[in-house]
Design an enzyme around this catalytic site. Sequence first.
Site, mmCIF file in Angstrom:
data_model
loop_
_atom_site.group_PDB
_atom_site.id
_atom_site.type_symbol
_atom_site.label_atom_id
_atom_site.label_comp_id
_atom_site.label_asym_id
_atom_site.label_seq_id
_atom_site.Cartn_x
_atom_site.Cartn_y
_atom_site.Cartn_z
ATOM 1 N N TYR A 117 11.071 13.493 -52.155
ATOM 2 C CA TYR A 117 11.470 12.153 -51.729
ATOM 3 C C TYR A 117 11.758 12.133 -50.229
ATOM 4 C CZ TYR A 117 14.142 7.736 -51.816
ATOM 5 O OH TYR A 117 14.606 6.463 -51.592
ATOM 6 N N SER A 138 14.332 4.901 -46.175
ATOM 7 C CA SER A 138 15.624 5.311 -46.712
ATOM 8 C C SER A 138 16.369 6.009 -45.587
ATOM 9 C CB SER A 138 15.401 6.288 -47.875
ATOM 10 O OG SER A 138 16.589 6.958 -48.235
#
Length: 259
Positions: A154, A141
């Site tokens: 995350y 990401s």
Amino acid sequence: MRLNNRIALITGAGRGIGRAIAEHYAREGARVAVADLDTAGAQDVVEAIRASGGTAMALTMDVTNEKAVADGVSAIVREWGGLDIALANAGVQHIDPIHKLAYEDWFRVIDVHLNGAFLVTRAALNQMYKNGGGTMLFMGSVHSMEASPLKAPYVSAKHGILGLCRAVAKEGAEYGVRSNIICPGFVRTPLVEKQIPEQARELGISEEAVIRDVMLRHTVDGEFTTLEDVSELAVHLAAFPSAALTGQSIVVSHGWHMQ
């Protein structure tokens, strides 16, 4: 077709980015093992691939379960004789500020993303090393590169996966294994759709403001990254012909992060 007769495993492929990549790989000629915790979701993807003339199999897989991962890879090898491409894609999300974050929520996100990526990687490498090479891919990401508020587990997991990818590139080179990580910006998957109202509540702003001022604020054009953007990159990385491209993080984010 760029992936003709290649054998691929994609985790978290029952929906969202994983599904888009599974279907794109099949269109490019790969035989695709669609792995997901949701058996029905995985089977739905397989049926869609077969209806379009592709070859696929469904695997029920909890990527945090060591035996389930090992058994899944073994099933692929029994069915098709090997494994050429593995993409560790399975993931979850949790929205909370760090000072309110429960350890169980921290651990769950880390466990699925980072520990799951390790288990998939280890099982895949054992097969690829025997067969003389392969391609190990990871779903990172922009949060593999930088942080955002409310997403500490995350962000931490995605940073860790970047390190794992680079370690695989170093160790796998002598066995003919390349390793790269895809780092998308925000894609309107179910995971992201769930975050919009969660962030709106936590930040005290509207859902429209979350999209405009949080998610897309730093893009060059105010646009979401699409499933097609990410799946095209996943095909390119799987098909790349040499170790000239290994150990790399490829960002696809409408300019949110530039490196």
